[in-house]
Scaffold this active site. Structure first.
Site, PDB file in Angstrom:
ATOM      1  N   HIS B  76       0.843  -1.198   0.000  1.00 14.11           N
ATOM      2  CA  HIS B  76       0.000   0.000   0.000  1.00 14.11           C
ATOM      3  C   HIS B  76       0.881   1.251   0.000  1.00 14.11           C
ATOM      4  CE1 HIS B  76      -2.978   2.997   1.071  1.00 14.11           C
ATOM      5  NE2 HIS B  76      -2.321   3.282   2.180  1.00 14.11           N
ATOM      6  N   ASP B 105       8.385  21.756 -25.964  1.00 15.50           N
ATOM      7  CA  ASP B 105       8.475  20.428 -25.371  1.00 15.50           C
ATOM      8  C   ASP B 105       9.515  20.506 -24.263  1.00 15.50           C
ATOM      9  OD1 ASP B 105       8.378  17.648 -24.822  1.00 15.50           O
ATOM     10  OD2 ASP B 105       7.849  17.242 -26.892  1.00 15.50           O
ATOM     11  N   TRP B 140       7.536  -0.067   4.036  1.00 14.81           N
ATOM     12  CA  TRP B 140       8.177   0.552   2.873  1.00 14.81           C
ATOM     13  C   TRP B 140       9.593   0.981   3.196  1.00 14.81           C
ATOM     14  CZ3 TRP B 140       9.524   5.758   1.336  1.00 14.81           C
ATOM     15  CH2 TRP B 140       9.390   6.711   2.347  1.00 14.81           C
ATOM     16  N   SER B 170      14.253   5.774 -13.250  1.00 16.59           N
ATOM     17  CA  SER B 170      13.260   6.506 -14.029  1.00 16.59           C
ATOM     18  C   SER B 170      13.059   7.920 -13.473  1.00 16.59           C
ATOM     19  CB  SER B 170      11.941   5.738 -14.019  1.00 16.59           C
ATOM     20  OG  SER B 170      10.853   6.605 -14.158  1.00 16.59           O
ATOM     21  N   SER B 171      12.919   8.019 -12.139  1.00 22.17           N
ATOM     22  CA  SER B 171      12.718   9.342 -11.530  1.00 22.17           C
ATOM     23  C   SER B 171      13.923  10.238 -11.745  1.00 22.17           C
ATOM     24  CB  SER B 171      12.497   9.210 -10.020  1.00 22.17           C
ATOM     25  OG  SER B 171      11.258   8.675  -9.762  1.00 22.17           O
ATOM     26  N   HIS B 254      13.229  11.298   3.959  1.00 21.96           N
ATOM     27  CA  HIS B 254      12.599  12.557   4.329  1.00 21.96           C
ATOM     28  C   HIS B 254      12.463  13.516   3.152  1.00 21.96           C
ATOM     29  CE1 HIS B 254      10.636  15.253   6.973  1.00 21.96           C
ATOM     30  NE2 HIS B 254      11.189  16.172   6.217  1.00 21.96           N
ATOM     31  N   GLU B 256      12.021  12.691   0.279  1.00 21.39           N
ATOM     32  CA  GLU B 256      10.940  12.074  -0.496  1.00 21.39           C
ATOM     33  C   GLU B 256       9.571  12.584  -0.041  1.00 21.39           C
ATOM     34  OE1 GLU B 256      10.871  10.164  -3.080  1.00 21.39           O
ATOM     35  OE2 GLU B 256       8.779   9.516  -3.040  1.00 21.39           O
ATOM     36  N   TYR B 258       8.902  15.515   0.919  1.00 17.69           N
ATOM     37  CA  TYR B 258       8.698  16.801   0.246  1.00 17.69           C
ATOM     38  C   TYR B 258       8.489  16.614  -1.250  1.00 17.69           C
ATOM     39  CZ  TYR B 258       9.894  18.632   4.717  1.00 17.69           C
ATOM     40  OH  TYR B 258       9.872  18.887   6.053  1.00 17.69           O
ATOM     41  N   SER B 269      -0.895  26.775  -4.989  1.00 20.95           N
ATOM     42  CA  SER B 269      -0.446  28.152  -5.219  1.00 20.95           C
ATOM     43  C   SER B 269      -0.903  28.691  -6.571  1.00 20.95           C
ATOM     44  CB  SER B 269       1.091  28.232  -5.157  1.00 20.95           C
ATOM     45  OG  SER B 269       1.556  27.700  -3.955  1.00 20.95           O
ATOM     46  N   HIS B 303      15.070  12.578  12.568  1.00 18.33           N
ATOM     47  CA  HIS B 303      13.881  12.602  13.426  1.00 18.33           C
ATOM     48  C   HIS B 303      13.064  11.317  13.281  1.00 18.33           C
ATOM     49  CE1 HIS B 303      11.711  14.952   9.988  1.00 18.33           C
ATOM     50  NE2 HIS B 303      11.586  13.672   9.801  1.00 18.33           N
ATOM     51  N   HIS B 304      13.403  10.507  12.289  1.00 16.05           N
ATOM     52  CA  HIS B 304      12.765   9.196  12.191  1.00 16.05           C
ATOM     53  C   HIS B 304      13.454   8.181  13.088  1.00 16.05           C
ATOM     54  CE1 HIS B 304      10.273  10.279   8.693  1.00 16.05           C
ATOM     55  NE2 HIS B 304      11.278  11.081   8.405  1.00 16.05           N
ATOM     56  N   THR B 329       7.190  26.353   6.078  1.00 17.46           N
ATOM     57  CA  THR B 329       5.877  25.762   5.800  1.00 17.46           C
ATOM     58  C   THR B 329       4.778  26.700   6.277  1.00 17.46           C
ATOM     59  OG1 THR B 329       6.973  23.682   6.298  1.00 17.46           O
ATOM     60  CG2 THR B 329       4.615  23.606   5.945  1.00 17.46           C
ATOM     61  N   LYS B 332       4.216  29.623   3.975  1.00 17.70           N
ATOM     62  CA  LYS B 332       3.365  29.301   2.829  1.00 17.70           C
ATOM     63  C   LYS B 332       1.895  29.335   3.210  1.00 17.70           C
ATOM     64  CE  LYS B 332       6.316  26.518   0.022  1.00 17.70           C
ATOM     65  NZ  LYS B 332       5.838  26.273  -1.300  1.00 17.70           N
ATOM     66  N   ARG B 451       1.256   0.341  15.284  1.00 24.41           N
ATOM     67  CA  ARG B 451       1.099   0.203  13.835  1.00 24.41           C
ATOM     68  C   ARG B 451       1.392  -1.238  13.434  1.00 24.41           C
ATOM     69  NH1 ARG B 451       5.198   4.470  11.143  1.00 24.41           N
ATOM     70  NH2 ARG B 451       4.003   3.969   9.291  1.00 24.41           N
TER      71      ARG B 451
HETATM   72 CU    CU Z   1      10.869  13.001   8.046  1.00 23.37          CU
END
Ligand code: CU
Lengths: 198, 601
Positions: B76, B105, B140, B170-171, B254, B256, B258, B269, B303-304, B329, B332, B451
């Site tokens: 998931h 293009d 994940w 690819s990314s 992390h 990722e 963002y 925006s 922080h993880h 943040t 914004k 979890r």
């Molecule tokens: Cu994080």
């Protein structure tokens, strides 16, 4: 008149060719790639539980192969010089030189890996072995890709329908990659081989 | 061959249509393919979530086995992140980068096609693991040493490594392409500080991926070596370091986050000024806030890992940087609110989703700042509170933003308006559903529900909120159904959308809906950050197309497809037999060779 059309054809917002900009940004990505590999190596340094450590290095042999790779950067510079000053003969000769020096470097690396393996250092021996092989192995892969890359440039500069008037640009971009791979090796050589020796 | 008698012509037309899409290098077609593929995986991944919620609806549920449950929650997340949200983001990037910056293009059209096909092959490899001996089942983030060959016996984790490396490739290619395009292909007069905010966010996302993907690639390669080639990078018994995996993974993981949220911030925006009929408040502030989120995003990863025993000083530093990232943040959020303040607001469905984005993202952001405190975090670690947090950010944030973008840009992409009435129904049902699903998880987490447990006993006080969450998740399912019906009904309507139906200020609205293959008849010249609002009495400022207009477009190419098949085969080979790797390399080599010699003009 022809200068004007030439300019509109290649107009970009930053004034750098798209392909060259792509290579620069890609190399930034590569910095993080080798940075992660090198950090892994350094984290595991001295953590070996068993088997050979950094004393396995044959310092003289690796110094020679490093010198070979440095010389390939010199020949690459001359190839770019030749391409940009219309001396296509010099360019082709120096490209060939760079490719051969790259191959010699790879030969040294294969020899080194074989020797280490016969002395009992494999991927599973200890953390030093695993992180050393994966770090220098990936660098070797980059040299290998560079050899193929420069070879294809050499071939297409010889062919009649090859890269033609864009040759200087293509050689320049190829040079960026090659110098980057050399610089990475200088960092690896210093951190992996030189510093433990003193 | 029954059809042969009644029309070989139609069959051939069908075939050439398929061939046209397989070989296209047009950014709009590639964007469409990214969008359809991404939305399909969004649906599949949503179904896995529904199965998970059904299992957890009542204590001692027995809908899913423990093994299948682990595969479902892992897949998931992987599918939502890598196969749904990122490609849906890439879909809009592809479609709107050239249109918003005034280009014909992207910088490298064939590389763009290659990115899509490599994405497709990587996604198929990852997804096929369900049917080939079990999907990845270690979360994940795949923490070591659980991922070691000793503890994860099947090949699920190998699919994880190979699939993610290919998707990362690819990314990376797509991001390089986007970055070069935005930096280098802007229309005359389009300076960096006149770029639409969406383009700025795209640029930041591209650089985040370019700089973070190589890190996780190294980690994935090492994990693959650990599992297949006898190394011991992450196995503690033999001197490996499981915490190293966490560092490398979150150094990517992390940023990722963002990567997933910044595109939606960009969409919002764009949407809010248009439907407030007011220029964006504090353009420069919002741009620099986005850029500083990108930079700071690389300095908060630990922080993880507060509960891994980092030590006091690192915990303090990462706590401070994490709280610090709340500042841009917040900037914004205040900018969006100030844009709406005093504007004459039109409440379209797109605007509903955009406003909901601000509210929901703020809730997720606040619970995120709570986790910046190591003391609080160690209480919340591995509880449902964290699940609530990430879903407020990723569903309430990223998905709401994507839906806002879908309703906003649909007329531009298809020439048809999605139904507003149906759209608002889908909005309210989704809004109610997501809050019913994810808000109770805060309570569940605080009352100690961990979890990733596949079932729980009665008597913990978790029964009611779990039932509420399950009902909410079904409501989300209903809202998606309403949206799909809306899409299918809309696509049978005639295309009536004018060039600029919302009276928006950015360049994509200066061309027809849907845009012609060459995007713009004449590339417009730009004099402000809101080109279509600077000269409003003149309407759209693009000049008339000159007589005998001929625009040179890059020819289509099947080499990207060949190369992607080669890359896919290398991946399959790494998971099955090394001989296939050889074939894959051969095909890729042919692809590269064909690529480099085929004419491009
Ligand atoms: Cu994080």
């Amino acid at each position: 008149m022809s200068a004007a059309t030439h300019e509109t054809e290649h107009h970009t917002s930053l004034g750098v060719d798209n392909r060259k900009l792509l290579m620069w940004i890609f190399l930034a990505s590569e910095c993080l790639f080798f940075g992660s590999l090198l950090s892994t190596y350094l984290i595991f340094k001295g953590e070996s539980l068993s088997g050979p450590g950094t004393d396995i290095f044959a310092f003289e042999i690796t110094s020679i192969s490093t010198f070979v790779l440095l010389m390939s950067s010199l020949s690459m510079v001359l190839a770019v010089y030749g391409a940009q000053h219309g001396q296509l003969g010099l360019m082709k000769l120096m490209l060939l030189c760079t490719i051969l020096l790259g191959l010699v470097f790879l030969g040294f690396q294969v020899y080194e890996f074989k020797t280490f393996a016969s002395e009992g250092l494999t991927l599973s021996t200890n953390q030093f072995g695993a992180s050393f092989y994966i770090l220098t192995g990936f660098h070797g892969c980059h040299v290998g890709v560079g050899v193929l890359y420069l070879s294809s440039l050499l071939i297409s500069s010889v062919r009649r329908n090859g890269i033609g008037k864009e040759t200087p640009l293509y050689i320049d971009i190829g040079g960026l990659y090659w110098h980057f791979v050399d610089i990475v090796w200088i960092v690896l050589f210093t951190v992996v081989y030189l510093i433990p020796a003193y | 061959m029954a059809t042969a008698t009644d029309g070989v012509g139609t069959v051939q037309a069908e075939q050439s249509k398929v061939w046209e899409w397989l070989t296209t290098v047009d950014h709009k077609k590639i964007g469409t393919m990214y969008g359809i593929t991404g939305f399909t995986y969004f649906l599949i991944s949503g179904l896995t979530a529904l199965a998970i919620r059904t299992q957890l609806a009542v204590p001692n549920g027995n809908v899913l086995s423990a093994e299948l449950y682990n595969q479902f929650f892992t897949m998931h997340a992987l599918m939502m992140i890598f196969l749904a949200i990122m490609p849906m983001g890439a879909s809009f990037f592809n479609y709107f980068i050239p249109l918003q910056i005034g280009a014909r293009d992207v910088a490298f059209p064939r590389l763009n096609a290659l990115s899509y096909w490599v994405f497709l092959s990587g996604s198929l490899i990852l997804f096929s693991s369900f049917f080939l001996g079990g999907a990845p089942d270690a979360g994940w983030f795949a923490y070591a040493p659980l991922t070691d060959a000793k503890y994860s016996v099947g090949s699920g984790l190998d699919f994880y490594c190979v699939g993610l490396i290919i998707l990362g490739l690819s990314s990376l290619m797509a991001s390089l392409n986007f970055a070069v395009t935005i930096l280098n292909m802007r229309a005359p007069g389009m300076t960096m500080m006149r770029l639409p905010v969406y383009m700025w966010m795209t640029l930041v996302v591209s650089f985040l991926l370019i700089l973070s993907l190589p890190i996780v690639t190294v980690a994935l390669v090492m994990l693959y070596f650990d599992r297949n080639f006898t190394t011991n990078f992450f196995t503690p018994e033999t001197g490996g370091d499981p915490i190293l995996w966490q560092h490398l993974f979150w150094l990517f993981g992390h940023p990722e986050v963002y990567v997933l949220i910044l595109p939606s911030m960009g969409i919002v925006s764009e949407v809010i000024p248009v439907f407030s009929r007011k220029p964006l408040f504090g353009y420069a502030a919002i741009v620099f806030a986005g850029a500083s989120i990108g930079v700071l995003g690389f300095g908060v990863w630990a922080h993880h890992m507060f509960t891994t025993g980092l030590g006091t000083v690192p915990a303090l530093v990462f706590s401070a940087t994490t709280m610090g990232i709340g500042v841009p943040t917040g900037v914004k959020i205040f900018n969006w609110l100030s844009t709406m303040y005093g504007g004459s607001i039109r409440f379209t469905t797109s605007m509903y989703f955009a406003v909901a984005f601000i509210a929901m993202f703020t809730i997720g952001g606040i619970s995120g700042v709570m986790h910046a405190s190591p003391a609080v975090d160690s209480q919340h670690q591995d509880t449902y509170f964290v699940v609530a947090h990430i879903h407020y950010v990723l569903f309430g944030g990223a998905i709401m933003g994507i839906f806002s973008g879908i309703f906003y840009w649909w007329p531009k992409m298809t020439g048809r308006f999605l139904s507003e009435i149906s759209g608002k129904w889908s909005f309210w049902v989704m809004f109610a559903g997501m809050n019913l699903t994810f808000f109770p998880m805060h309570f569940l987490g605080v009352s100690g529900m961990p979890r990733r447990i596949y079932t729980y006993d009665e008597g913990f006080g978790w029964d009611d909120w779990n039932m509420v969450a399950t009902i909410g998740s079904y409501l989300i399912g209903v809202s998606i159904l309403i949206f799909l019906i809306n899409v299918f009904r809309t696509m049978r309507q005639p295309a009536t959308a004018p060039d600029n139906p919302w009276d928006a200020p950015t360049l994509e609205w200066a061309t027809s809906s849907p845009p012609p293959e060459h995007d713009f008849d004449v590339v417009p010249e730009v004099h402000s950050s809101m080109p279509l609002w600077t000269n409003r009495e003149m309407g759209i400022v693009t000049p008339e197309a000159p007589e005998g207009l001929h625009i040179h477009l890059p020819p289509s190419s099947y080499m990207p497809l060949i190369l992607a098949i080669g890359v896919g085969l290398i991946g399959v080979g790494l998971l099955s037999h090394l001989a296939l790797v050889g074939i894959g390399v051969a095909i890729s080599t042919y692809g590269v060779w064909g690529w480099s010699i085929e004419p491009t003009d």
